[in-house]
Design an enzyme around this catalytic site. Structure first.
Site, short mmCIF file in Angstrom:
data_model
loop_
_atom_site.label_atom_id
_atom_site.label_comp_id
_atom_site.label_asym_id
_atom_site.label_seq_id
_atom_site.Cartn_x
_atom_site.Cartn_y
_atom_site.Cartn_z
N GLY A 149 1.39 -9.31 0.37
CA GLY A 149 0.11 -10.00 0.26
C GLY A 149 -0.42 -9.84 -1.16
N CYS A 150 -1.18 -10.82 -1.64
CA CYS A 150 -1.69 -10.75 -3.02
C CYS A 150 -2.67 -9.59 -3.21
CB CYS A 150 -2.31 -12.08 -3.44
SG CYS A 150 -3.59 -12.70 -2.32
N ASN A 151 -3.54 -9.37 -2.23
CA ASN A 151 -4.43 -8.21 -2.29
C ASN A 151 -3.62 -6.92 -2.18
OD1 ASN A 151 -6.68 -9.92 -2.36
ND2 ASN A 151 -6.93 -9.86 -0.15
#
Length: 342
Positions: A149-151
């Site tokens: 995930g980007c986060n």
């Protein structure tokens, strides 16, 4: 050099468009197929006019792609959809998945956070977590890689080396993260309309964001014991970029030294001089991530920062970095472009 033949499944979304943009000038890859179920039959230029200068195949449905003309698939499809799609692909093809479907090792954790049973458990056992800086050796020999995930990648770059080095308290981790609206995808949603986001700043999915599952999984591995951080994401009124501000308990100079040692030879992670904090504008449009460490005014505590572009290092760029390794290409190939500024 003969270029590897690439198919991008889900090319009408933001991450699909970023894959096209980056692969278009990649010396070792060429795009042989692009899919978009709702936009099948259209030219990519009608979906993303900024790509109209490129000679690209017409968008088709997934079942129209000839597997014989594909060496590696990038799957930029919605969560849950990907399990069924990947299960139907030939087992001799390499796959980099940008969805959440294969990120979690534990099927029970997947069900808890995504609300349904995992439908491809055999593939889940095969998947390698795609955070290149920490799983490079396994990715090189993998057939199926699950992009982070980007986060999740932003927080992990800031925290995981510190847990491995034992320089912070695993029970004292607070991740305060702000992200641009493109992280929510291209599908129309009331909460990402211009009037809802512009001139504002707000937290969302407080204490229940799905990327917490990735933090718990990877931080616990790094620490060798269960770790459950506090994580609060916020929505920025900008298109791209993530800035994580992480509050930890530990000696700031030791924390900075641990980061410097962990990322010394990493081509895409830069540790700033002690006391400096990064900014999203300094990594925009690139596969680079910047890490900063600042001492808190209270002794024994520090503030750690990580900044990256959510669509590149947080998604499509990281996916290409992984694909380079899987294909036996130089890891940095096609990703050397400097950030865009201003």
């Amino acid at each position: 050099m003969e270029k590897a033949r690439i198919a991008i499944l889900g090319a009408s979304g933001y991450t699909g468009a970023e894959l096209v943009r980056l692969i278009a000038t990649h010396p070792g890859m060429r795009i042989s197929a692009l899919t978009a179920e709702r936009r099948a039959g259209e030219e990519m230029s009608s979906v993303f006019p900024h790509l109209r200068h490129l000679d690209l195949p017409r968008l088709v449905k997934i079942d129209e792609v000839d597997p014989g003309d594909v060496e590696l698939y990038f799957c930029a499809l919605p969560h849950a959809t990907t399990q069924e799609v990947i299960s139907a692909l030939p087992r001799n093809k390499m796959i980099v998945d940008l969805s959440a479907d294969f990120r979690l090792d534990d099927p029970a954790a997947y069900k808890e956070w995504y609300g349904h049973d995992h439908l491809a458990l055999d593939l889940q056992e095969e998947a390698v977590y795609g955070l290149t800086e920490f799983y490079r050796d396994r990715i090189k020999g993998a057939r199926l890689v699950a992009g982070t995930g980007c986060n999740a990648i932003t927080g992990q770059l800031a925290v995981t080396p510190l847990l491995k080095a034992g320089v912070i308290d695993p029970d004292e981790i607070i991740i305060n993260l702000a992200t641009g609206v493109s992280g929510a995808g291209r599908a129309p949603k009331e909460g990402t309309l211009h009037a809802e986001v512009s001139e504002g700043f707000h937290a969302y999915n407080i204490a229940r964001h799905r990327h917490i599952a990735e933090f718990e999984q990877e931080f616990s591995k790094a620490a060798g014991r269960p770790v459950s951080p506090t994580f609060v994401p916020h929505l920025l009124p900008q298109n791209r970029g993530i800035l994580a501000t992480v509050y930890v308990k530990g000696a700031a100079q030791e924390i900075h030294a641990a980061h410097a040692a962990a990322f010394r030879d990493e081509p895409f992670v830069t540790v700033l001089p002690f006391g400096e904090a990064p900014a999203t504008r300094h990594v925009r449009g690139s596969n680079h991530a910047h890490i900063g460490v600042v001492a808190d005014r209270r002794p024994g505590r520090a503030i750690v920062f990580a900044a990256l572009d959510n669509l590149v290092k947080g998604a499509s760029g990281q996916a290409i970095q992984n694909a380079n390794l899987m294909l036996g290409l130089p890891e940095t190939m096609g990703l050397e472009a400097a950030p865009l500024f201003p």
